[in-house]
Enzyme design. Structure first.
Site, PDB file in Angstrom:
ATOM      1  N   ARG A  38       0.817  -1.220   0.000  1.00  0.00           N
ATOM      2  CA  ARG A  38       0.000   0.000   0.000  1.00  0.00           C
ATOM      3  C   ARG A  38       0.847   1.265   0.000  1.00  0.00           C
ATOM      4  NH1 ARG A  38      -4.430   0.680   4.263  1.00  0.00           N
ATOM      5  NH2 ARG A  38      -2.596   0.902   5.587  1.00  0.00           N
ATOM      6  N   ASN A  88       2.556 -12.470   1.352  1.00  0.00           N
ATOM      7  CA  ASN A  88       3.013 -12.034   2.670  1.00  0.00           C
ATOM      8  C   ASN A  88       2.154 -10.930   3.279  1.00  0.00           C
ATOM      9  OD1 ASN A  88       5.175 -11.627   4.861  1.00  0.00           O
ATOM     10  ND2 ASN A  88       5.094  -9.609   3.880  1.00  0.00           N
ATOM     11  N   TYR A 153      -8.297 -12.114  13.199  1.00  0.00           N
ATOM     12  CA  TYR A 153      -6.929 -12.288  12.696  1.00  0.00           C
ATOM     13  C   TYR A 153      -6.453 -13.726  12.892  1.00  0.00           C
ATOM     14  CZ  TYR A 153      -1.856 -11.905  12.407  1.00  0.00           C
ATOM     15  OH  TYR A 153      -0.541 -12.105  12.087  1.00  0.00           O
TER      16      TYR A 153
END
Length: 269
Positions: A38, A88, A153
């Site tokens: 990002r 990743n 998560y």
């Protein structure tokens, strides 16, 4: 035997932390890198730190929490032979599930699960046709137990682990491989973005390893035959202990170790 990286190598979440360290090691092997993340500035800084003798890295700025970002990356690699995909990129929230932003929770699933599957699916047909390719997914030691305090998560990383193992078995004998690396808490942008108070006060995040070590283990997996590798002896011992401990005990203990002490925040790696 050293894995051949003749064609494109794609690394997501490459603007910092584990992804950046993996990129540096692959560049040292003269891989043709496509790095995505990002943070455009972070990507450029990583690209500038790579081995100058390696081919110039291609940079694609994309937010994988946004379907449009995934589409951008898929379009960038469409029709190109990919030897290695390193999924990743990771996103996490921390705190009581009822208090977390629902959009952030959806983002965890979008990045950690949906984008990972979409990118893997995009490169697999070509890999199978060439009978050469590797998909390496970054899971986590949190995948081995329920994670009260990081419920979404933890579940997303359990998905990554299960998906990687299933895919590895499907690909047996094809010349294409899939694997998952499972690091524990690691010095990276991930922990920093999670917030210093939580990282400092929760038992899980008081101890963390280096991104460089995780990258060494990850690159070693590319040349080896392991489907699942836990980075770090202490992390391996804890994961094995979780396998042997009754689930009610495991979830209560993990909940205590992950207990957030301040307002929940969002973290990105």
């Amino acid at each position: 035997m050293t894995y051949q990286l003749t064609n494109l190598t794609v690394v997501t979440g490459a603007s910092s932390g584990i992804g950046a360290e993996i990129a540096r090691r692959l560049a040292a092997r003269k891989a043709r890198l496509l790095l995505t993340g990002r943070d455009a500035g972070g990507l450029r800084a990583v690209a500038d730190s790579l081995d100058p003798a390696a081919p110039a890295a291609e940079l694609v700025t994309a937010d994988l929490a946004d379907p449009a970002g995934v589409d951008t990356l898929v379009a960038a690699i469409a029709g190109r032979p990919v030897d290695l995909l390193v999924n990743n990129a990771g996103f996490a929230t921390y705190g009581s599930h009822a208090e977390l932003d629902p959009r952030a929770e959806a983002g965890v699933i979008a990045v950690n699960c949906a984008a990972l599957v979409a990118l893997t699916r995009a490169v697999l047909p070509g890999m199978l046709q060439r009978r050469h390719g590797f998909v390496l997914n970054t899971a986590s030691t949190i995948a081995f137990q329920p994670a009260p305090g990081q419920a979404t998560y933890g579940a997303s990383k359990a998905f990554v682990l299960s998906y990687s193992e299933a895919l590895a078995e499907e690909l047996r004998g094809t010349g294409v491989r899939a694997a998952a690396i499972c690091p524990g808490p690691t010095e990276s942008g991930f922990l920093g973005a999670m917030g210093a108070p939580q990282a400092a006060t929760s038992a899980i995040y008081r101890r963390h390893g280096s991104a460089a070590h995780v990258a060494d283990v990850a690159v070693g997996m590319i040349d080896g035959h392991r489907v699942v590798k836990i980075a770090g002896l202490t992390n391996w011992v804890m994961a094995e202990a979780n396998r042997l401990t009754p689930r009610p005990v495991t979830r209560r203990l993990t909940g205590r170790m992950l207990q957030p002490r301040q307002a929940p925040v969002t973290a990105v790696n």
